[in-house]
Design an enzyme around this catalytic site. Structure first.
Site, mmCIF file in Angstrom:
data_model
loop_
_atom_site.group_PDB
_atom_site.id
_atom_site.type_symbol
_atom_site.label_atom_id
_atom_site.label_comp_id
_atom_site.label_asym_id
_atom_site.label_seq_id
_atom_site.Cartn_x
_atom_site.Cartn_y
_atom_site.Cartn_z
ATOM 1 N N ILE A 132 55.979 -27.083 -17.284
ATOM 2 C CA ILE A 132 54.951 -26.841 -18.302
ATOM 3 C C ILE A 132 55.500 -25.694 -19.123
ATOM 4 O O ILE A 132 55.560 -24.557 -18.671
ATOM 5 C CB ILE A 132 53.584 -26.549 -17.668
ATOM 6 C CG1 ILE A 132 53.128 -27.777 -16.856
ATOM 7 C CG2 ILE A 132 52.555 -26.217 -18.751
ATOM 8 C CD1 ILE A 132 51.794 -27.605 -16.151
ATOM 9 N N TYR A 192 46.972 -23.794 -10.815
ATOM 10 C CA TYR A 192 47.771 -22.899 -11.655
ATOM 11 C C TYR A 192 47.961 -21.586 -10.915
ATOM 12 O O TYR A 192 47.017 -20.804 -10.759
ATOM 13 C CB TYR A 192 47.043 -22.689 -12.979
ATOM 14 C CG TYR A 192 47.805 -21.943 -14.060
ATOM 15 C CD1 TYR A 192 49.148 -21.603 -13.943
ATOM 16 C CD2 TYR A 192 47.153 -21.587 -15.244
ATOM 17 C CE1 TYR A 192 49.823 -20.936 -14.937
ATOM 18 C CE2 TYR A 192 47.815 -20.921 -16.258
ATOM 19 C CZ TYR A 192 49.140 -20.581 -16.111
ATOM 20 O OH TYR A 192 49.800 -19.916 -17.112
ATOM 21 N N ARG A 202 49.235 -12.830 -14.130
ATOM 22 C CA ARG A 202 48.034 -12.837 -14.974
ATOM 23 C C ARG A 202 46.756 -12.617 -14.163
ATOM 24 O O ARG A 202 45.793 -12.058 -14.665
ATOM 25 C CB ARG A 202 47.922 -14.175 -15.704
ATOM 26 C CG ARG A 202 49.045 -14.464 -16.683
ATOM 27 C CD ARG A 202 48.712 -13.985 -18.072
ATOM 28 N NE ARG A 202 49.758 -14.341 -19.023
ATOM 29 C CZ ARG A 202 49.675 -14.093 -20.332
ATOM 30 N NH1 ARG A 202 48.606 -13.514 -20.834
ATOM 31 N NH2 ARG A 202 50.671 -14.425 -21.135
ATOM 32 N N TYR A 241 40.457 -11.228 -11.919
ATOM 33 C CA TYR A 241 39.570 -10.059 -11.930
ATOM 34 C C TYR A 241 38.726 -9.981 -10.665
ATOM 35 O O TYR A 241 38.884 -9.081 -9.860
ATOM 36 C CB TYR A 241 38.678 -10.017 -13.172
ATOM 37 C CG TYR A 241 37.854 -8.741 -13.240
ATOM 38 C CD1 TYR A 241 38.472 -7.518 -13.469
ATOM 39 C CD2 TYR A 241 36.486 -8.756 -13.028
ATOM 40 C CE1 TYR A 241 37.739 -6.342 -13.494
ATOM 41 C CE2 TYR A 241 35.743 -7.585 -13.049
ATOM 42 C CZ TYR A 241 36.374 -6.384 -13.281
ATOM 43 O OH TYR A 241 35.649 -5.223 -13.295
ATOM 44 N N THR A 288 47.429 -20.723 -21.123
ATOM 45 C CA THR A 288 47.708 -19.331 -21.475
ATOM 46 C C THR A 288 48.313 -19.240 -22.867
ATOM 47 O O THR A 288 47.909 -18.407 -23.688
ATOM 48 C CB THR A 288 48.672 -18.709 -20.452
ATOM 49 O OG1 THR A 288 48.109 -18.810 -19.153
ATOM 50 C CG2 THR A 288 48.947 -17.256 -20.774
ATOM 51 N N THR A 289 49.274 -20.104 -23.168
ATOM 52 C CA THR A 289 49.944 -20.102 -24.462
ATOM 53 C C THR A 289 48.992 -20.492 -25.583
ATOM 54 O O THR A 289 49.207 -20.130 -26.740
ATOM 55 C CB THR A 289 51.149 -21.062 -24.431
ATOM 56 O OG1 THR A 289 51.940 -20.777 -23.273
ATOM 57 C CG2 THR A 289 52.022 -20.919 -25.667
ATOM 58 N N LYS A 315 51.166 -25.898 -10.994
ATOM 59 C CA LYS A 315 52.049 -25.210 -11.940
ATOM 60 C C LYS A 315 52.402 -23.882 -11.287
ATOM 61 O O LYS A 315 51.543 -23.015 -11.105
ATOM 62 C CB LYS A 315 51.357 -24.981 -13.283
ATOM 63 C CG LYS A 315 52.226 -24.191 -14.263
ATOM 64 C CD LYS A 315 51.505 -23.884 -15.574
ATOM 65 C CE LYS A 315 52.387 -23.037 -16.489
ATOM 66 N NZ LYS A 315 51.690 -22.665 -17.744
#
Length: 295
Positions: free
Chosen positions: A207, A137, A142, A111, A48-49, A165
């Site tokens: 993380i 994850y 998100r 989505y 993401t980062t 994570k």
């Protein structure tokens, strides 16, 4: 499988850009060397980062190639290969395994989401065909959904799925994952503000976004706890708590990239829809960085 996931601090690495918005691969190499020199235990690219959601597949592949080449086996390189299309995720995962990745971070579908069995099959499709460690994850903020605990339990039995994570920030959820942890299935905090609480229930590390600007300190926070020095770990966590909050005053990775640029690291800007910080928020970030001794 010979590769294992590291304990400690895995940096959620930003992707540096030039002024024109193109990827700055020279700076990427520089950042990897900086993390190796400053005790980071593993590097995650295309998370993401890393802004992979606005990058092309060709750019993704080149970031992976450069990161693996630069690391040269000195530090584990984990790749964010997730997608809401399970077959795209598989294609990327197999490609990155061939390129030499040490592990994969796979997100739950966003989505389109999925029902329980769809979630299981989404992850198993990759796990059945790759031979490097997979980290699930969980980031409902998100994706719009959390991976149910019973799904994590089933997936944790797969030999290629070696961790999760946990980035919901929900300690109750994390507590329900904790009984599943063992030497073959690890949990990593996905939130820098609760690293110590996550370690206290059995997490193996973090993380981290904080590690983009404080790599050695983030390593020390985790490894002090793992080595039995809980007081030292707690001191570091609390010392940087305000800074951690300011790194998320706007959507990640806007503040951490701004922080890195304030430190003179010249990592560039963002791609739309990400946009430079509101001046008041930037001022608050800069103030917190000064208090932490970074400026």
């Amino acid at each position: 499988m010979t590769k294992k996931l590291p304990d400690g601090s895995i940096v959620a690495l930003i992707t540096p850009f030039h002024r024109d918005g193109s990827v700055n691969y020279d700076k990427l190499r520089e950042l990897i060397e900086w993390h190796i020199a400053n005790k980071t235990d593993g590097i995650l690219v295309l998370g993401t980062t890393g802004e992979s959601s606005t990058m092309t597949h060709r750019e993704d592949d080149e970031v992976v190639r450069v990161a693996i080449e630069q690391a040269d086996g000195r530090i584990p390189i984990i790749i964010g290969a997730g997608s809401n299309d399970s077959h795209t995720q598989l294609e990327k995962s197999l490609k990155y395994e061939r390129m030499g990745a040490d592990g994969l971070l796979l997100i739950s579908p966003y989505y389109n989401k999925a029902n329980r069995q769809g979630l299981i099959e989404h992850f198993k499709l990759c796990a059945d065909q790759v031979n490097i460690p997979i980290i699930l994850y969980n980031i409902p903020g998100r994706t719009g959904m959390s991976i149910p605990v019973d799904v994590v339990e089933e997936l944790s039995k797969h030999p290629n799925i070696q961790g999760i994570k946990e980035a919901s920030g929900n300690l109750s959820y994390a507590m329900n994952i904790a009984p599943l942890l063992n030497e073959n299935f690890k949990m990593y905090s996905g939130n820098d503000d609760i690293i110590v609480p996550m370690l206290s229930i059995g997490a193996s590390g973090v993380i981290s976004v904080l590690a983009d600007i404080l790599p050695e300190e983030t390593h020390d926070l985790v490894c002090s706890y793992l080595d039995g020095d809980v007081n030292r770990s707690r001191e570091i966590q609390l010392k940087y708590l305000d800074l951690i909050h300011k790194l998320f005053i706007e959507v990640n990775p806007i503040p951490v990239k701004e922080a890195m640029n304030l430190m003179g690291m010249n990592v560039g800007g963002y791609r739309l829809p990400l946009y430079p910080m509101d001046p008041k928020n930037k001022e608050a970030l800069e103030s917190s960085m000064k208090k932490a001794g970074l400026l």
